[in-house]
Motif scaffolding. Sequence first.
Motif, PDB file in Angstrom:
ATOM      1  N   VAL A   2      41.142  27.887 -61.857  1.00  0.00           N
ATOM      2  CA  VAL A   2      41.933  27.165 -62.851  1.00  0.00           C
ATOM      3  C   VAL A   2      42.867  28.160 -63.519  1.00  0.00           C
ATOM      4  N   GLN A   3      44.147  27.836 -63.571  1.00  0.00           N
ATOM      5  CA  GLN A   3      45.120  28.654 -64.311  1.00  0.00           C
ATOM      6  C   GLN A   3      45.561  27.884 -65.539  1.00  0.00           C
ATOM      7  N   LEU A   4      45.628  28.581 -66.658  1.00  0.00           N
ATOM      8  CA  LEU A   4      45.921  27.946 -67.935  1.00  0.00           C
ATOM      9  C   LEU A   4      47.152  28.571 -68.571  1.00  0.00           C
ATOM     10  N   VAL A   5      48.033  27.718 -69.092  1.00  0.00           N
ATOM     11  CA  VAL A   5      49.248  28.205 -69.748  1.00  0.00           C
ATOM     12  C   VAL A   5      49.410  27.480 -71.082  1.00  0.00           C
ATOM     13  N   GLU A   6      49.353  28.263 -72.161  1.00  0.00           N
ATOM     14  CA  GLU A   6      49.511  27.688 -73.500  1.00  0.00           C
ATOM     15  C   GLU A   6      50.981  27.621 -73.902  1.00  0.00           C
ATOM     16  N   SER A   7      51.283  26.681 -74.768  1.00  0.00           N
ATOM     17  CA  SER A   7      52.628  26.574 -75.339  1.00  0.00           C
ATOM     18  C   SER A   7      52.526  25.887 -76.692  1.00  0.00           C
ATOM     19  N   GLY A   8      53.622  25.923 -77.443  1.00  0.00           N
ATOM     20  CA  GLY A   8      53.661  25.224 -78.718  1.00  0.00           C
ATOM     21  C   GLY A   8      53.493  26.099 -79.935  1.00  0.00           C
ATOM     22  N   GLY A   9      53.225  27.371 -79.720  1.00  0.00           N
ATOM     23  CA  GLY A   9      53.103  28.266 -80.863  1.00  0.00           C
ATOM     24  C   GLY A   9      54.455  28.513 -81.513  1.00  0.00           C
ATOM     25  N   GLY A  16      52.405  23.307 -93.175  1.00  0.00           N
ATOM     26  CA  GLY A  16      53.018  22.669 -92.018  1.00  0.00           C
ATOM     27  C   GLY A  16      52.032  22.392 -90.904  1.00  0.00           C
ATOM     28  N   SER A  17      52.574  21.876 -89.798  1.00  0.00           N
ATOM     29  CA  SER A  17      51.749  21.496 -88.647  1.00  0.00           C
ATOM     30  C   SER A  17      52.348  22.052 -87.359  1.00  0.00           C
ATOM     31  N   LEU A  18      51.480  22.257 -86.406  1.00  0.00           N
ATOM     32  CA  LEU A  18      51.877  22.613 -85.047  1.00  0.00           C
ATOM     33  C   LEU A  18      50.936  21.919 -84.083  1.00  0.00           C
ATOM     34  N   ARG A  19      51.433  21.633 -82.888  1.00  0.00           N
ATOM     35  CA  ARG A  19      50.563  21.140 -81.823  1.00  0.00           C
ATOM     36  C   ARG A  19      50.679  22.082 -80.638  1.00  0.00           C
ATOM     37  N   LEU A  20      49.566  22.678 -80.295  1.00  0.00           N
ATOM     38  CA  LEU A  20      49.494  23.544 -79.138  1.00  0.00           C
ATOM     39  C   LEU A  20      49.109  22.728 -77.916  1.00  0.00           C
ATOM     40  N   SER A  21      49.655  23.121 -76.791  1.00  0.00           N
ATOM     41  CA  SER A  21      49.298  22.505 -75.515  1.00  0.00           C
ATOM     42  C   SER A  21      48.799  23.579 -74.568  1.00  0.00           C
ATOM     43  N   CYS A  22      47.932  23.173 -73.672  1.00  0.00           N
ATOM     44  CA  CYS A  22      47.429  24.073 -72.641  1.00  0.00           C
ATOM     45  C   CYS A  22      47.453  23.303 -71.328  1.00  0.00           C
ATOM     46  N   ASP A  90      45.519  31.271 -90.840  1.00  0.00           N
ATOM     47  CA  ASP A  90      45.475  30.705 -89.486  1.00  0.00           C
ATOM     48  C   ASP A  90      46.351  31.508 -88.517  1.00  0.00           C
ATOM     49  N   THR A  91      47.083  32.466 -89.034  1.00  0.00           N
ATOM     50  CA  THR A  91      47.938  33.303 -88.194  1.00  0.00           C
ATOM     51  C   THR A  91      47.096  34.072 -87.180  1.00  0.00           C
ATOM     52  N   ALA A  92      47.430  33.904 -85.909  1.00  0.00           N
ATOM     53  CA  ALA A  92      46.659  34.528 -84.823  1.00  0.00           C
ATOM     54  C   ALA A  92      47.316  34.188 -83.489  1.00  0.00           C
ATOM     55  N   VAL A  93      46.839  34.830 -82.456  1.00  0.00           N
ATOM     56  CA  VAL A  93      47.138  34.385 -81.096  1.00  0.00           C
ATOM     57  C   VAL A  93      46.073  33.366 -80.710  1.00  0.00           C
ATOM     58  N   TYR A 108      32.067  34.183 -74.273  1.00  0.00           N
ATOM     59  CA  TYR A 108      31.460  34.731 -73.061  1.00  0.00           C
ATOM     60  C   TYR A 108      31.053  33.646 -72.074  1.00  0.00           C
ATOM     61  N   GLU A 109      30.988  32.406 -72.531  1.00  0.00           N
ATOM     62  CA  GLU A 109      30.598  31.306 -71.654  1.00  0.00           C
ATOM     63  C   GLU A 109      31.786  30.735 -70.874  1.00  0.00           C
ATOM     64  N   TYR A 110      32.988  31.121 -71.232  1.00  0.00           N
ATOM     65  CA  TYR A 110      34.172  30.531 -70.624  1.00  0.00           C
ATOM     66  C   TYR A 110      34.591  31.293 -69.381  1.00  0.00           C
ATOM     67  N   ASP A 111      35.047  30.551 -68.394  1.00  0.00           N
ATOM     68  CA  ASP A 111      35.315  31.125 -67.083  1.00  0.00           C
ATOM     69  C   ASP A 111      36.777  31.527 -66.889  1.00  0.00           C
ATOM     70  N   TYR A 112      37.686  30.785 -67.490  1.00  0.00           N
ATOM     71  CA  TYR A 112      39.110  31.035 -67.304  1.00  0.00           C
ATOM     72  C   TYR A 112      39.818  31.016 -68.663  1.00  0.00           C
ATOM     73  N   TRP A 113      40.849  31.850 -68.760  1.00  0.00           N
ATOM     74  CA  TRP A 113      41.592  31.988 -70.013  1.00  0.00           C
ATOM     75  C   TRP A 113      43.095  31.951 -69.762  1.00  0.00           C
ATOM     76  N   GLY A 114      43.810  31.402 -70.752  1.00  0.00           N
ATOM     77  CA  GLY A 114      45.262  31.492 -70.737  1.00  0.00           C
ATOM     78  C   GLY A 114      45.724  32.805 -71.342  1.00  0.00           C
ATOM     79  N   GLN A 115      47.031  32.991 -71.391  1.00  0.00           N
ATOM     80  CA  GLN A 115      47.586  34.249 -71.876  1.00  0.00           C
ATOM     81  C   GLN A 115      47.764  34.268 -73.391  1.00  0.00           C
ATOM     82  N   GLY A 116      47.649  33.115 -74.011  1.00  0.00           N
ATOM     83  CA  GLY A 116      47.739  33.028 -75.462  1.00  0.00           C
ATOM     84  C   GLY A 116      49.127  32.650 -75.948  1.00  0.00           C
ATOM     85  N   THR A 117      49.165  32.060 -77.146  1.00  0.00           N
ATOM     86  CA  THR A 117      50.428  31.726 -77.796  1.00  0.00           C
ATOM     87  C   THR A 117      50.317  32.097 -79.277  1.00  0.00           C
ATOM     88  N   GLN A 118      51.364  32.715 -79.803  1.00  0.00           N
ATOM     89  CA  GLN A 118      51.325  33.222 -81.171  1.00  0.00           C
ATOM     90  C   GLN A 118      51.612  32.112 -82.171  1.00  0.00           C
TER      91      GLN A 118
END
Length: 123
Positions: A2-9, A16-22, A90-93, A108-118
């Motif tokens: 599984v490949q994951l790509v985050e966006s929306g940061g 305010g509000s934001l909606r992140l997508s993966c 809440d500021t973070a990647v 540690y239980e997760y198998d796949y990770w995205g690259q992150g969004t700031q």
Amino acid sequence: QVQLVESGGGSVQAGGSLRLSCAASGRTFSTYAMGWFRQAPGKEREFVAAISWSGGSTYYADSLKGRFTISRDNAKNTVYLQMNSLKPEDTAVYYCAADFLGLSKSPYEYDYWGQGTQVTVSS
């Protein structure tokens, strides 16, 4: 696989509000529980929220309940994180991750990770 790509940061003012997508690749997305984590500079990666493969169960960090909402659309191979009433702390990647075995708040239980969004929240 599984490949994951985050966006929306981005940058937003406090309150305010934001909606992140993966977006996930791979035909097995609907068999994975999905989670969101975040990591601020100099801090450990922190659990934010998780959702079961069907979307029927969700799990949140206690400190974030009521402000953040996780959801998924298996037809679109996408998981979302709606973040409201944002605070400077809440500021973070923000990272999304896939867990084949089920809901967990441990990274540690997760198998796949995205690259992150700031996400940056200014006061």
